[in-house]
Design a protein around this motif. Structure first.
Motif, mmCIF file in Angstrom:
data_model
loop_
_atom_site.group_PDB
_atom_site.id
_atom_site.type_symbol
_atom_site.label_atom_id
_atom_site.label_comp_id
_atom_site.label_asym_id
_atom_site.label_seq_id
_atom_site.Cartn_x
_atom_site.Cartn_y
_atom_site.Cartn_z
ATOM 1 N N TRP A 48 0.844 -1.204 0.000
ATOM 2 C CA TRP A 48 0.000 0.000 0.000
ATOM 3 C C TRP A 48 0.883 1.260 0.000
ATOM 4 O O TRP A 48 0.663 2.192 -0.785
ATOM 5 N N LEU A 82 -6.663 4.844 -9.437
ATOM 6 C CA LEU A 82 -7.705 3.924 -8.981
ATOM 7 C C LEU A 82 -7.101 2.821 -8.098
ATOM 8 O O LEU A 82 -7.657 2.460 -7.057
ATOM 9 N N VAL A 83 -5.939 2.304 -8.514
ATOM 10 C CA VAL A 83 -5.268 1.271 -7.702
ATOM 11 C C VAL A 83 -4.933 1.839 -6.324
ATOM 12 O O VAL A 83 -5.142 1.184 -5.292
ATOM 13 N N LEU A 86 -8.090 1.922 -4.335
ATOM 14 C CA LEU A 86 -8.534 0.582 -3.929
ATOM 15 C C LEU A 86 -7.664 0.033 -2.804
ATOM 16 O O LEU A 86 -8.158 -0.595 -1.863
ATOM 17 N N GLY A 89 -8.636 1.579 0.286
ATOM 18 C CA GLY A 89 -9.843 0.882 0.746
ATOM 19 C C GLY A 89 -9.480 -0.421 1.438
ATOM 20 O O GLY A 89 -10.073 -0.781 2.459
ATOM 21 N N GLY A 90 -8.485 -1.135 0.899
ATOM 22 C CA GLY A 90 -8.023 -2.393 1.511
ATOM 23 C C GLY A 90 -7.484 -2.132 2.896
ATOM 24 O O GLY A 90 -7.783 -2.868 3.843
ATOM 25 N N TRP A 106 -16.244 -6.263 2.153
ATOM 26 C CA TRP A 106 -15.794 -5.730 0.862
ATOM 27 C C TRP A 106 -14.305 -5.977 0.624
ATOM 28 O O TRP A 106 -13.827 -5.840 -0.493
ATOM 29 N N HIS A 107 -13.579 -6.241 1.711
ATOM 30 C CA HIS A 107 -12.121 -6.255 1.633
ATOM 31 C C HIS A 107 -11.564 -7.119 0.489
ATOM 32 O O HIS A 107 -10.771 -6.622 -0.318
ATOM 33 N N TYR A 109 -12.957 -8.067 -2.250
ATOM 34 C CA TYR A 109 -13.333 -7.577 -3.591
ATOM 35 C C TYR A 109 -12.537 -6.327 -3.961
ATOM 36 O O TYR A 109 -12.102 -6.162 -5.108
ATOM 37 N N LEU A 110 -12.351 -5.442 -2.971
ATOM 38 C CA LEU A 110 -11.489 -4.286 -3.204
ATOM 39 C C LEU A 110 -10.095 -4.784 -3.592
ATOM 40 O O LEU A 110 -9.448 -4.252 -4.495
ATOM 41 N N ALA A 113 -9.906 -6.241 -7.139
ATOM 42 C CA ALA A 113 -9.932 -5.128 -8.098
ATOM 43 C C ALA A 113 -8.560 -4.436 -8.126
ATOM 44 O O ALA A 113 -8.064 -4.072 -9.202
ATOM 45 N N ALA A 114 -7.932 -4.302 -6.945
ATOM 46 C CA ALA A 114 -6.607 -3.666 -6.899
ATOM 47 C C ALA A 114 -5.574 -4.506 -7.647
ATOM 48 O O ALA A 114 -4.708 -3.973 -8.347
#
Ligand code: HEM
Ligand code: HEM
Length: 130
Positions: A48, A82-83, A86, A89-90, A106-107, A109-110, A113-114
């Motif tokens: 991250w 966007l990454v 995301l 969000g993670g 959601w973790h 799925y986020l 997507a990342a």
């Protein structure tokens, strides 16, 4: 200097994909799931941070070192941001203690997507190398 960002970007993107697989593995019923979970917790934070530094450094690098590029000329910019969003969000959905974590379901799925976004940002980044 124009190579510093792409080098960090490759590290960030590959780390994101790797920690993502660790996270998914940690959910499966297999003997290495606990190890994967521990590694996922530990290295996701670094992935991250690498992605955030890349997101800040990318535009700076474009402005300072790439007279041949204009800002936002390539899709690399929106996909990479966007990454970064995301992955944030993670981080946000995984904070401990779990009972307080918001939108924990959601973790994954986020995360997935990342991972996809990181692979796409990497391909787009290769297309604008100096
Ligand atoms: C997820 C990680 C990454 C993030 C968040 C990120 C972010 C950015 C951003 C926001 C820009 C500015 C683009 C613009 O203004 O149009 C940029 C530029 C750039 N990115 Fe990335 N990027 C990442 C990964 C990569 C990778 C893996 C590569 C190469 C394979 C790469 C290569 C480049 C190049 C060549 C530029 C132009 C500036 C320069 O040459 O240093 N990036 N990046
Ligand atoms: C790269 C994308 C990511 C994917 C695919 C992903 C996936 C997963 C999955 C599937 C789990 C297990 C969920 C469950 O047990 O229901 C998990 C747990 C976790 N993830 Fe992620 N994740 C990603 C990114 C992140 C990020 C960026 C962070 C933090 C900065 C993070 C921190 C955590 C933590 C702390 C746990 C809990 C581990 C435990 O239970 O001890 N993950 N992740």
């Amino acid at each position: 200097m124009a190579w510093v960002h792409p080098a960090l970007g490759v590290v960030g993107a590959l780390l994101t994909i790797w920690v993502g697989f660790l996270g998914l593995r940690s959910r499966q019923k297999r003997p290495d799931a606990p190890v994967a979970r521990k590694r996922h917790r530990r290295f996701s934070t670094w992935a991250w941070i690498a992605v955030l530094v890349a997101a800040i450094g990318g535009p700076i690098s474009t402005l300072l070192f790439r007279k041949d590029l204009k800002l936002a000329e390539s899709l690399h910019l929106p996909v990479a941001l966007l990454v970064a969003a995301l992955m944030t969000g993670g981080w946000y959905t995984s904070r401990q203690p779990r009972a307080k974590a918001v939108l924990w379901e959601w973790h994954p799925y986020l995360g997935i997507a990342a991972m996809l976004g990181a692979a796409w940002a990497l391909l787009l980044g290769l297309g604008i190398l100096p």
